[in-house]
Design a protein around this motif. Sequence first.
Motif, PDB file in Angstrom:
ATOM      1  N   GLU A 210      88.936  58.103  60.968  1.00 55.74           N
ATOM      2  CA  GLU A 210      89.959  57.126  61.350  1.00 55.74           C
ATOM      3  C   GLU A 210      91.208  57.291  60.492  1.00 55.74           C
ATOM      4  OE1 GLU A 210      88.783  53.062  61.570  1.00 55.74           O
ATOM      5  OE2 GLU A 210      86.931  53.487  62.654  1.00 55.74           O
ATOM      6  N   LEU A 211      91.000  57.512  59.202  1.00 53.07           N
ATOM      7  CA  LEU A 211      92.142  57.716  58.311  1.00 53.07           C
ATOM      8  C   LEU A 211      92.890  58.986  58.690  1.00 53.07           C
ATOM      9  CD1 LEU A 211      90.504  56.722  54.916  1.00 53.07           C
ATOM     10  CD2 LEU A 211      92.250  55.433  56.162  1.00 53.07           C
ATOM     11  N   ALA A 212      92.154  60.056  58.980  1.00 55.04           N
ATOM     12  CA  ALA A 212      92.808  61.311  59.355  1.00 55.04           C
ATOM     13  C   ALA A 212      93.643  61.132  60.615  1.00 55.04           C
ATOM     14  CB  ALA A 212      91.760  62.404  59.562  1.00 55.04           C
ATOM     15  N   ALA A 213      93.113  60.375  61.586  1.00 51.56           N
ATOM     16  CA  ALA A 213      93.868  60.140  62.820  1.00 51.56           C
ATOM     17  C   ALA A 213      95.102  59.302  62.546  1.00 51.56           C
ATOM     18  CB  ALA A 213      92.968  59.449  63.848  1.00 51.56           C
ATOM     19  N   VAL A 234     101.185  51.495  42.207  1.00 47.87           N
ATOM     20  CA  VAL A 234      99.802  50.996  42.211  1.00 47.87           C
ATOM     21  C   VAL A 234      99.207  51.096  43.615  1.00 47.87           C
ATOM     22  CG1 VAL A 234      98.295  49.034  41.713  1.00 47.87           C
ATOM     23  CG2 VAL A 234     100.242  49.515  40.230  1.00 47.87           C
ATOM     24  N   SER A 235      99.774  50.373  44.582  1.00 46.66           N
ATOM     25  CA  SER A 235      99.244  50.507  45.942  1.00 46.66           C
ATOM     26  C   SER A 235      99.463  51.914  46.485  1.00 46.66           C
ATOM     27  CB  SER A 235      99.866  49.464  46.875  1.00 46.66           C
ATOM     28  OG  SER A 235     101.243  49.683  47.072  1.00 46.66           O
ATOM     29  N   GLY A 236     100.492  52.594  45.991  1.00 40.79           N
ATOM     30  CA  GLY A 236     100.706  53.977  46.397  1.00 40.79           C
ATOM     31  C   GLY A 236      99.565  54.878  45.985  1.00 40.79           C
ATOM     32  N   ALA A 237      98.964  54.608  44.819  1.00 39.57           N
ATOM     33  CA  ALA A 237      97.798  55.387  44.393  1.00 39.57           C
ATOM     34  C   ALA A 237      96.637  55.192  45.360  1.00 39.57           C
ATOM     35  CB  ALA A 237      97.397  54.983  42.974  1.00 39.57           C
ATOM     36  N   HIS A 238      96.518  53.980  45.888  1.00 32.68           N
ATOM     37  CA  HIS A 238      95.466  53.717  46.872  1.00 32.68           C
ATOM     38  C   HIS A 238      95.733  54.488  48.161  1.00 32.68           C
ATOM     39  CE1 HIS A 238      92.945  51.337  49.686  1.00 32.68           C
ATOM     40  NE2 HIS A 238      92.181  51.172  48.620  1.00 32.68           N
ATOM     41  N   GLN A 239      97.004  54.633  48.519  1.00 32.95           N
ATOM     42  CA  GLN A 239      97.349  55.444  49.690  1.00 32.95           C
ATOM     43  C   GLN A 239      96.984  56.904  49.459  1.00 32.95           C
ATOM     44  OE1 GLN A 239      98.361  54.487  52.862  1.00 32.95           O
ATOM     45  NE2 GLN A 239     100.572  54.850  52.948  1.00 32.95           N
ATOM     46  N   ALA A 246      90.816  61.370  53.776  1.00 31.57           N
ATOM     47  CA  ALA A 246      91.138  61.974  55.065  1.00 31.57           C
ATOM     48  C   ALA A 246      91.310  63.486  54.985  1.00 31.57           C
ATOM     49  CB  ALA A 246      92.411  61.349  55.625  1.00 31.57           C
ATOM     50  N   GLY A 247      91.257  64.035  53.777  1.00 33.72           N
ATOM     51  CA  GLY A 247      91.401  65.474  53.608  1.00 33.72           C
ATOM     52  C   GLY A 247      92.831  65.952  53.497  1.00 33.72           C
ATOM     53  N   VAL A 248      93.757  65.035  53.142  1.00 27.23           N
ATOM     54  CA  VAL A 248      95.174  65.376  53.055  1.00 27.23           C
ATOM     55  C   VAL A 248      95.634  65.216  51.606  1.00 27.23           C
ATOM     56  CG1 VAL A 248      97.503  64.834  53.851  1.00 27.23           C
ATOM     57  CG2 VAL A 248      95.553  64.558  55.405  1.00 27.23           C
ATOM     58  N   PRO A 249      95.994  66.289  50.910  1.00 33.27           N
ATOM     59  CA  PRO A 249      96.528  66.146  49.557  1.00 33.27           C
ATOM     60  C   PRO A 249      97.909  65.526  49.589  1.00 33.27           C
ATOM     61  CG  PRO A 249      96.664  68.429  50.262  1.00 33.27           C
ATOM     62  CD  PRO A 249      95.909  67.701  51.335  1.00 33.27           C
TER      63      PRO A 249
END
Length: 275
Positions: A210-213, A234-239, A246-249
């Motif tokens: 779902e995250l990857a999509a 902070v919340s950016g680190a969670h993103q 999701a497999g996205v660096p």
Amino acid sequence: MNAIISASRLARDLAGPTPPVLLDVRWQLGGPHLRSAYEEAHLPGAVFVDLDAELAGPAGPAGRHPLPDVEEFGAVMRAAGVSADRDVVVYDGGQGWAAARAWWLLRWTGHPSVRVLDGGLGRWSGQLESGTPTPRAGTFVPVPGAVELLDADGAAELARSGLLLDARAGERYRGEVEPVDPVAGHIPGAVSAPTTENVTEKGDLRPAEELAARFARLGADGTTRVGVYCGSGVSGAHQVLALAVAGVPAALYVGSWSEWSADPSRPVAKGPEPS
């Protein structure tokens, strides 16, 4: 290794021969300090880490939560029992933002095996303990640069040449409200991608597919560099954590909007569109 761990898997790992080091990073933006809540009840052996004082430097022109001094960060981690050859699990009260900040810092400074407890403390159904443990000192020596870090100029460039995601709430991105920083709006070219949409109603991260999509719809389809910013890193680190699942660096702009908006020479965009 996966970036997150379930409570059931953590329970099994803690019962094993080499249990992970546990870091309790409960924190609330603008709210009361949560060390007392930690002292009342925490996972067995977990050490409290103060986000404002130990996972960030003093607030100033570089933002509200700039990078901490690397040597001081290393000392805090060693005092908490962190070593490079031992797994680390970090958790917070459930939102995941503070735990992700600790996760990102440990990754950036070279720790090879750190995960976030999915759903935080509320997912734990096992024993809790009170007080303050004194762990055996660790040996972790931070070496910055293991993952990509953006500064303001790098974020501006990436918004033009790649994909820069704004992890704040949509109304802050659009410039309709700004409850924390002095200027409302977003970095020109950035795409709105609220962190809150990465989790379920129960507070767990959505499944990897779902995250990857979701990120593919935003343009993070594996063909372009991706960066993230938020209010103060902070919340950016969670993103970044969600993108990793999701497999996205992705690179993190730690200074984020709190640094960008403090410089009157930097452009500001408003409205629902990137530019």
